[in-house]
Every structure is written in C-alpha cells, then in structure tokens.
Design an enzyme around this catalytic site. Structure first.
Site, PDB file in Angstrom:
ATOM      1  N   GLU A 280     -31.171  72.064  79.416  1.00 30.16           N
ATOM      2  CA  GLU A 280     -31.002  70.921  80.089  1.00 30.16           C
ATOM      3  C   GLU A 280     -29.274  70.970  79.892  1.00 30.16           C
ATOM      4  OE1 GLU A 280     -33.437  66.917  79.359  1.00 30.16           O
ATOM      5  OE2 GLU A 280     -31.950  67.072  78.108  1.00 30.16           O
TER       6      GLU A 280
ATOM      7  N   HIS B  42     -48.134  90.798  70.548  1.00 31.08           N
ATOM      8  CA  HIS B  42     -49.365  91.242  70.893  1.00 31.08           C
ATOM      9  C   HIS B  42     -49.885  90.504  72.409  1.00 31.08           C
ATOM     10  CE1 HIS B  42     -50.356  93.337  67.338  1.00 31.08           C
ATOM     11  NE2 HIS B  42     -49.345  92.447  66.590  1.00 31.08           N
TER      12      HIS B  42
ATOM     13  N   LYS C 121     -39.092  61.401  88.017  1.00 36.61           N
ATOM     14  CA  LYS C 121     -39.504  60.306  87.302  1.00 36.61           C
ATOM     15  C   LYS C 121     -39.455  59.299  88.766  1.00 36.61           C
ATOM     16  CE  LYS C 121     -37.026  60.394  82.832  1.00 36.61           C
ATOM     17  NZ  LYS C 121     -35.663  59.749  82.264  1.00 36.61           N
TER      18      LYS C 121
END
Ligand code: PA5
Length: 446
Positions: A285, A306, A419
């Site tokens: 951010e 793995h 948003k």
C-alpha cells in the site's frame, strides 16, 4: 540484540559501487523523512510514537484489557487492513499459532470484519454460542463496510444477550471526532480509544488499534513500545553503509531497477506468517502506486519449499528474497529409533531448530545459485520487544524506500476504486448514476 540484518549473501550481486550509486538518493529520502518535508508529511505520527506514546492511554489500554480478560471467554476483534493485520501478527509472533488453544487466563481472540464471507462469520458466531463475549471494533474512518457489517451483527448479538449492559462489553477504537463509529461510541457510552490523526492505518499497530487486542492476549505492550523505541534509536542517522534500515531500502530500489519487481519475504516459522501479511500491506500500500513499486509476496518455509520452491529456484527471474530466519532453540529434539526404518538416526539427539537452520542455509545457497538474490534478517527471540523492533525497522525502511522510488508512501488512493463500484452495485444512496453504468457493463459481459 535478537535482530540481525545481513547482506552477506549479496556479496557478488550488490557491490560497494552499487551502494555508492544510490547513497545520495537514500540520504535525500531519509532527510525528507527526518525533516518531515516529503509527501504525506501529515502522516508521520508513527515515527515518534514509541517515545511519545501517551502513557495514560497505555495504562487505560492495560486496564481495558484486564477488564476484557475478567469479563469474557471470547474477544471478537473487528477490523480490516491496518485495523486488523498488526494485532493478529503480533499475537501470533509472540504467542504462536495456537494461542486460542493454549491453556491461559486470557480470552480466545477471533478476528472478523476482515472479509465478507458468510461462512467465516457463521463459524465464529457458532464458536461464540454459550460463551461470554466482548467486542473491540476498530476503524479509523469509522465507515469501512466490512467491519461495519460485522459490528452490526455482533452488536445485535451482544444487546440480545446482555441487554443494556452490552455497552460495557464493547470497546471502540476510532477517530477522535469523525465517522459513524465515533458518534455511536459517544451516544451509547462505549469505552473508546483514539487513533491519532497523523498515523495511517498500516502504520497503526503501535497505537490502540493494535495495542488493545495485543494486551488482551496477555502481551506486554510497554515492552513492545520499548522494542520500537530501540529500533528508532538504532536506525537513526548514518548512511547506506552504516544504517541497515537505509541499506535495506537501498537494496530494494537497486533490485527494482534491475527488473526484480517482486520482493519475496520468506519466514521459517509459521508464527511469522501473519507478520508477512502485515508486511505485505505495509509495503504494497505504501509503494504500489503511480505505476511503480515492488510487489510484496511471502512464503513460509519449509512448507512452501514443497510448493512454490520450484518457482523460486527455477522459474522466471522476477524476484529477490528477504528471509527472516528464526533461530531459537526451544528444546524439541529428534529421538533415536532402534529400527531406524526411516534412516533418520543420523539426526538423533539433534534439535528441530538445528535441522531448520541447515534447511535455511541450504535454501539460501540454492536460491542464490538459482539467481535469486538473498537478504537476511535473523531473529533469536520472539518477544514483544522483538516484534516492536521489527515493526519499526520495516516502517522506517518503507518510508525511505518509497521516497527513493518517488511516491508518497503514506496515501492509498487505489483502495477507493473497488469501494465505489461495490457501493454502486449495492444501490447505496448517491451512487445511482454509476450503478446504471456498471450494470450496463456487466450485462454486456453476460
Ligand atoms: O492502511 C489503510 O489505510 C487501510 O488498509 C485501512 O487500514 C483499512 O481500509 C481499514 O480502514 P479503517 O480503519 O478506516 O476501517
């Protein structure tokens, strides 16, 4: 000191000349930070928090935490992003992944409001059945949808269960004056804590945002602030050659300019997996804007050796690796076995940490051979102090690194995009125009 930064595995990758080349830029970035003259200077409250922290507020947090411990079996912590990751990272760092399962006098702690998954919330509501509950709702803006929905559900539950006395079980951490949560806390008389105006969400773990849930988990918050204060002192002044925080910021920028656009934070203890999540928000951010920035990714070793290990070793050369090597002897050893069917007697009597350290060294050498440059941070303990120290190291590093990159490390304009779309699609008043446009786009895709 339990913290040691090292660039020794970069010996033939980053030379003195490379550091010389960026030293001036790092010095300017550090100066901007110190003099509070760069972009986002209104959000530099975190720089002095460890030494300026209001002691009365810290005492009030400890008292509230004690009240929570005495009053409930389950503490529900509601928040997202910067109002979530730091507290969870700290609790797992200090107490391990099984804090909720261990025998203790503190409540179990569950984090909600950090997604909109119905099944996640239902599972936690089920856990709460028959238990005494307290809630700590955290939101700087006081208007973020995810925690607001979760709070509405838990507030309803608490009032149905406890009547008016529910208000004594709700602890609010929010802005001093702004936002719906502030209004509600004042109107209903919830105990509340303030998030300082000059501390952004992802830099807020050492405010009440992180400190209340951390204290409720039985962790010493004064010690955590002392750790951050020690890092503040250790990483003040100097230059790319003498200050490891500046050196880290310098190396990240050199790597980025060489096309290594991913920094992979690797840890070899799952107790630090959430610390990686906190770090990803902090770096992603702060730097990912204006078409710039390194993509912060993370892995937990040896688990991910793995799975993603193949890519790291052999795949596209996109990344460099910063490894947090946890080197702590805690007594677990490998037993001798008469049959030796698994052929592991060569390890009998050795500690698990001994094996983990060899795995760490083997991995560093393999990855450097595979042209994945490696930086390392070694931790020899995981105390509250160490967490505070690590937090401050990374916060200062991202500020200097971000200024060197040429961005404002303290804003997050990109977070608003989803948003706006979500509100429009949900028919939130005031968004009708964009709703029509989005509906049209979606129907054209159908
Ligand atoms: O760093 C940030 O600003 C964001 O990630 C916020 O922390 C997150 O969106 C939550 O915001 P708020 O605390 O206002 O609910």
């Amino acid at each position: 000191m339990a913290f040691k930064f090292s660039d020794k595995y970069l010996k033939n990758v980053i030379t003195e000349n490379d550091l010389d080349g960026i030293a001036g830029e790092i010095a300017s970035a550090a100066k901007m930070l110190d003099e509070k003259s760069g972009k986002g200077a209104d959000f530099l409250g975190w720089t002095d928090l460890p030494v300026n922290y209001n002691r009365k507020e810290a005492e009030r947090i400890d008292k509230a935490a004690e009240k929570i411990c005495n009053m409930c079996d389950v503490l529900i912590v509601i928040g997202i992003g910067g109002s979530y990751l730091g507290a969870r990272a700290a609790i797992e760092f200090v107490k391990g992944n099984y804090y909720n399962e261990s025998k203790k006098s503190t409540p179990n702690i569950y984090f909600v409001g950090n997604d909109i998954s119905s099944s996640h919330l239902s599972a936690i509501l089920e856990i709460c059945e028959g238990k005494d509950i307290c809630v700590n709702v955290i939101s700087k803006s006081g208007t973020t949808t995810e925690p607001a929905i979760a709070f509405r559900i838990f507030r309803d539950l608490l009032y149905k269960k406890y009547g008016e006395s529910a208000k004594d079980r709700i602890f609010v951490t929010t802005d001093k004056v702004r936002g719906a949560l502030r209004g509600e806390a004042d109107a209903r008389g919830y105990e509340s804590f303030i998030i300082p105006d000059d501390v952004g969400g992802r830099f807020s773990v050492l405010t009440a945002v992180g400190l209340l849930p951390i204290a409720a988990a039985g962790i010493n918050i004064t010690e955590m602030l002392e750790g951050a204060a020690a890092a503040r002192k250790d990483f003040a002044g100097g230059d790319v050659y003498t200050n490891d925080c500046y050196k880290y910021a310098a190396i990240r920028n050199i790597m980025s300019r060489r096309g290594r656009k991913i920094e992979l934070l690797a840890v070899n203890d799952p107790a630090l997996t959430m610390t990686c999540e906190w770090w990803k928000q902090l770096f992603g951010e702060s730097e990912g804007k204006d078409g710039k920035g390194l993509y912060p990714a993370s892995v937990t070793y040896t688990t991910d050796l793995h799975s993603l290990g193949q890519f790291v070793q052999d795949g596209t050369k996109l990344m460099f690796e910063t490894v947090i090597n946890v080197d702590i002897e805690d007594g677990a050893t490998i037993p001798y076995d008469e049959q030796n069917a698994d052929g592991l007697n060569f390890l009998a009597g050795k500690s698990l940490n001994f094996v983990n350290q060899k795995a760490h060294l083997g991995t560093v050498l393999a990855h450097t051979d595979g042209d994945v440059p490696n930086l390392s941070i070694t931790l020899t303990s995981k105390s509250a102090f160490d967490f505070g120290y690590l937090v401050y190291f990374f916060e200062k590093a991202v500020a200097v690194s971000g200024y060197t990159l040429g961005v404002n490390p303290f804003d997050q304009p990109g977070v608003e995009y989803y948003k706006k779309n979500m509100f429009a699609l949900l028919n939130k008043p005031g968004y009708s125009e964009s709703k029509a446009e989005l509906d049209k786009r979606l129907s054209e895709l159908a």
